[in-house]
Structures are given as C-alpha cells and as structure tokens.
Design a protein around this motif. Structure first.
Motif, mmCIF file in Angstrom:
data_model
loop_
_atom_site.group_PDB
_atom_site.id
_atom_site.type_symbol
_atom_site.label_atom_id
_atom_site.label_comp_id
_atom_site.label_asym_id
_atom_site.label_seq_id
_atom_site.Cartn_x
_atom_site.Cartn_y
_atom_site.Cartn_z
ATOM 1 N N PHE A 193 11.611 -5.287 -11.271
ATOM 2 C CA PHE A 193 10.384 -5.965 -11.696
ATOM 3 C C PHE A 193 10.140 -5.681 -13.174
ATOM 4 N N ARG A 203 2.568 3.991 7.563
ATOM 5 C CA ARG A 203 3.742 3.345 6.971
ATOM 6 C C ARG A 203 3.970 1.960 7.579
ATOM 7 N N PHE A 258 3.982 4.353 -7.583
ATOM 8 C CA PHE A 258 3.720 3.650 -6.344
ATOM 9 C C PHE A 258 3.950 4.528 -5.128
ATOM 10 N N GLY A 259 3.162 4.274 -4.082
ATOM 11 C CA GLY A 259 3.461 4.828 -2.777
ATOM 12 C C GLY A 259 4.581 4.031 -2.129
ATOM 13 N N ASP A 260 4.978 4.442 -0.943
ATOM 14 C CA ASP A 260 6.071 3.759 -0.251
ATOM 15 C C ASP A 260 5.611 2.532 0.519
ATOM 16 N N LYS A 317 13.079 -1.255 -7.392
ATOM 17 C CA LYS A 317 12.573 -1.076 -6.035
ATOM 18 C C LYS A 317 13.701 -1.184 -5.018
ATOM 19 N N PHE A 342 2.803 -7.973 -13.398
ATOM 20 C CA PHE A 342 4.186 -7.914 -12.934
ATOM 21 C C PHE A 342 4.792 -9.299 -12.786
ATOM 22 N N PHE A 353 1.077 -2.123 -1.177
ATOM 23 C CA PHE A 353 1.350 -0.923 -1.967
ATOM 24 C C PHE A 353 0.086 -0.441 -2.656
ATOM 25 N N THR A 381 1.698 -5.269 -20.478
ATOM 26 C CA THR A 381 0.283 -4.970 -20.643
ATOM 27 C C THR A 381 -0.063 -5.060 -22.129
ATOM 28 N N TYR A 419 10.568 -1.801 -13.583
ATOM 29 C CA TYR A 419 10.513 -1.010 -12.371
ATOM 30 C C TYR A 419 11.682 -1.410 -11.494
ATOM 31 N N LYS A 453 -4.669 -3.866 -17.507
ATOM 32 C CA LYS A 453 -3.754 -3.538 -16.413
ATOM 33 C C LYS A 453 -2.393 -4.184 -16.642
ATOM 34 N N LEU A 454 -1.409 -3.650 -15.905
ATOM 35 C CA LEU A 454 -0.072 -4.227 -15.935
ATOM 36 C C LEU A 454 -0.054 -5.549 -15.184
ATOM 37 N N ALA A 492 12.110 -0.637 1.577
ATOM 38 C CA ALA A 492 11.272 0.334 2.291
ATOM 39 C C ALA A 492 10.746 1.449 1.384
ATOM 40 N N GLU A 493 10.824 1.252 0.077
ATOM 41 C CA GLU A 493 10.234 2.221 -0.850
ATOM 42 C C GLU A 493 9.346 1.487 -1.838
ATOM 43 N N GLY A 494 8.457 2.238 -2.502
ATOM 44 C CA GLY A 494 7.668 1.636 -3.552
ATOM 45 C C GLY A 494 8.469 1.502 -4.834
ATOM 46 N N PRO A 495 8.048 0.616 -5.740
ATOM 47 C CA PRO A 495 8.730 0.504 -7.034
ATOM 48 C C PRO A 495 8.653 1.824 -7.805
ATOM 49 N N LEU A 546 -5.272 2.991 -17.380
ATOM 50 C CA LEU A 546 -4.993 1.632 -16.907
ATOM 51 C C LEU A 546 -3.635 1.107 -17.326
ATOM 52 N N PHE A 571 9.192 3.566 -11.724
ATOM 53 C CA PHE A 571 9.286 3.281 -13.153
ATOM 54 C C PHE A 571 10.684 3.609 -13.673
ATOM 55 N N LEU A 615 7.433 -2.827 -19.362
ATOM 56 C CA LEU A 615 8.057 -1.842 -18.484
ATOM 57 C C LEU A 615 8.982 -2.533 -17.494
ATOM 58 N N THR A 627 7.870 -11.563 -10.677
ATOM 59 C CA THR A 627 8.145 -11.710 -9.252
ATOM 60 C C THR A 627 9.409 -10.972 -8.804
ATOM 61 N N GLN A 687 2.705 3.025 -13.737
ATOM 62 C CA GLN A 687 2.102 3.271 -12.438
ATOM 63 C C GLN A 687 3.104 3.916 -11.494
ATOM 64 N N GLY A 705 6.024 -12.201 -4.847
ATOM 65 C CA GLY A 705 6.377 -10.908 -5.420
ATOM 66 C C GLY A 705 5.222 -9.934 -5.283
#
Lengths: 113, 111
Positions: free
Chosen positions: B89, A9, A104-106, B38, B101, A91, B93, B36, B98-99, B41-44, A98, B46, B34, B103, A102, A42
C-alpha cells in the motif's frame, strides 16, 4: 513492546445482531484509526481520534456504525444492526501523531451471515 | 475521489529481478509518503517513507523514488525474494493531516 491489539480476531454472527470490535493502541500513541479492508476499495478509513477525541468520522458508512474512545488505551467500533455487506476485515491502527507512520493491529475478520 | 492511486492491482516478478510498484497522487498538499506491506491475516506494516524534500530514499533492498512534478512515486525492490510476496500500500499525508492510502498492489515473486 506490545503492538496494537485487536479483539476478537474472527467474528461470525447473524444479520441484525450487534457487533463490537475492540482495540488497544500502543501506549503513548495519541492518534487512533479504524479502517475497513475490502477487495473493491482496499483500505478505507472509517474514523480517527486524536487525544481520544473523534476528529473525522466522514468515512463511517452509515448510522449503524459508531466508535468510541473512552480513554487513551481503549477504543470500540460498534455495528448495530449488522448486515451481510458489513463483512470485511476491520483494522485498528495507532500513531504517535496524526501524520506519523501508523502501526496496525492484525485485524478482525467479520462475517455477517 | 481517490487522491492516492495504485493502478496496478497485481504484479508478478521472478525471484532475483527488480520489482517496481507505482503510485500516483493528486493532492499537491501531500509532502510525506509511505509504503506499507501486508501479508495475509496480518495488519499492514510500515516499510519505508520519503519526504517531499528528497527524491530518493533507500533502505537495504528497498528504494522509494519521488517525482513531485509528476505526482508519482515508486517502490523498487532489488533483488526480489519470495518473502516479498505481499500486498503493498502506498500512503500520503500533508499539512499535518491523516494518511490517505491507495488500494494496494499484490506482488507475487515467483521462483
């Protein structure tokens, strides 16, 4: 269901050291993505895989960065040698295909001193 | 070349009011969009999406509007709540690719 799992982490290391970031995607997902998040840019896509094959690595900033996906359940992002400007949150994300949403992890917060 | 643009880096709204987050894109091949969210300290995560065959998609307090001729989409949050404070965010696509994003926009909902 477990989400995308990233380790470590947090990572703090000295300039010049090798750094390895790890990711376990969601089971059954065929696409895996590595992103870097900075204040200025970003979310930047570094590289992505489809069915374990690298599709596009044009976002990888330099040859110091490399990524592998030896099997469907594991991927690594390696920086060697690391530099202070590599400090960011990295991340990993996975998706069914594709262009599907998506997951995402943390993230891994990387600090290069 | 930034194909997905979020021109407002931050937005502050009072609790209970509407939050409107904007996103512009340049690639006419994009056909799926899409949003997202965020937290620190966490991921984005959906939030909501829209296909180019629609101009509106609603999910509870969240509505996404798409204006294809202007290549513009927006996310409306009504009513805004303090828990909505996060970075949002926009992503796009098309053609099986791929997506891409934006900023991000930092939303702060104040009491």
């Amino acid at each position: 269901d477990a989400g995308v799992i990233q380790s470590p982490r947090h990572e703090v290391t000295e300039m010049g050291q090798e750094v390895t970031l790890r990711c376990k995607p969601i089971s059954g997902h065929n696409s895996l993505f590595w992103y870097r998040q900075t204040m200025m840019r970003g979310l930047e896509l570094l590289i992505y895989f489809n069915n374990n094959v690298p599709i596009d690595d044009s976002g990888m900033p330099e040859d110091r960065f490399s990524a592998k996906m030896p099997n469907a359940s594991f991927s690594t992002l390696k920086i060697q040698p690391s530099e202070p400007r590599d400090s960011a949150v990295y991340f990993c994300a996975s998706s069914l295909t594709l262009n599907q949403p998506q997951h995402f992890g943390d993230g891994t917060r990387l600090s290069i001193l | 070349d930034q194909q997905v643009k979020q021109n407002s880096p931050s937005l502050s709204v009072q609790e209970g009011r509407i939050s409107i987050l904007n996103c512009d894109y340049t690639n006419s091949m994009f056909d799926y969009f899409l949003w997202y969210k965020k937290y620190p300290a966490e991921g984005p995560t959906f939030l909501i999406s829209i296909s180019s065959i629609k101009d509106k998609n609603e999910d509870g307090r969240f509505t996404v509007f798409l204006n294809k001729s202007a290549k513009h989409l927006s996310l409306h949050i009504v009513p805004s709540q303090p828990g909505d404070s996060a970075v949002y965010f926009c992503a796009a696509t098309g053609g099986g690719n791929k997506l891409t994003f934006g900023t991000g926009t930092q939303l702060k909902v104040e009491l």
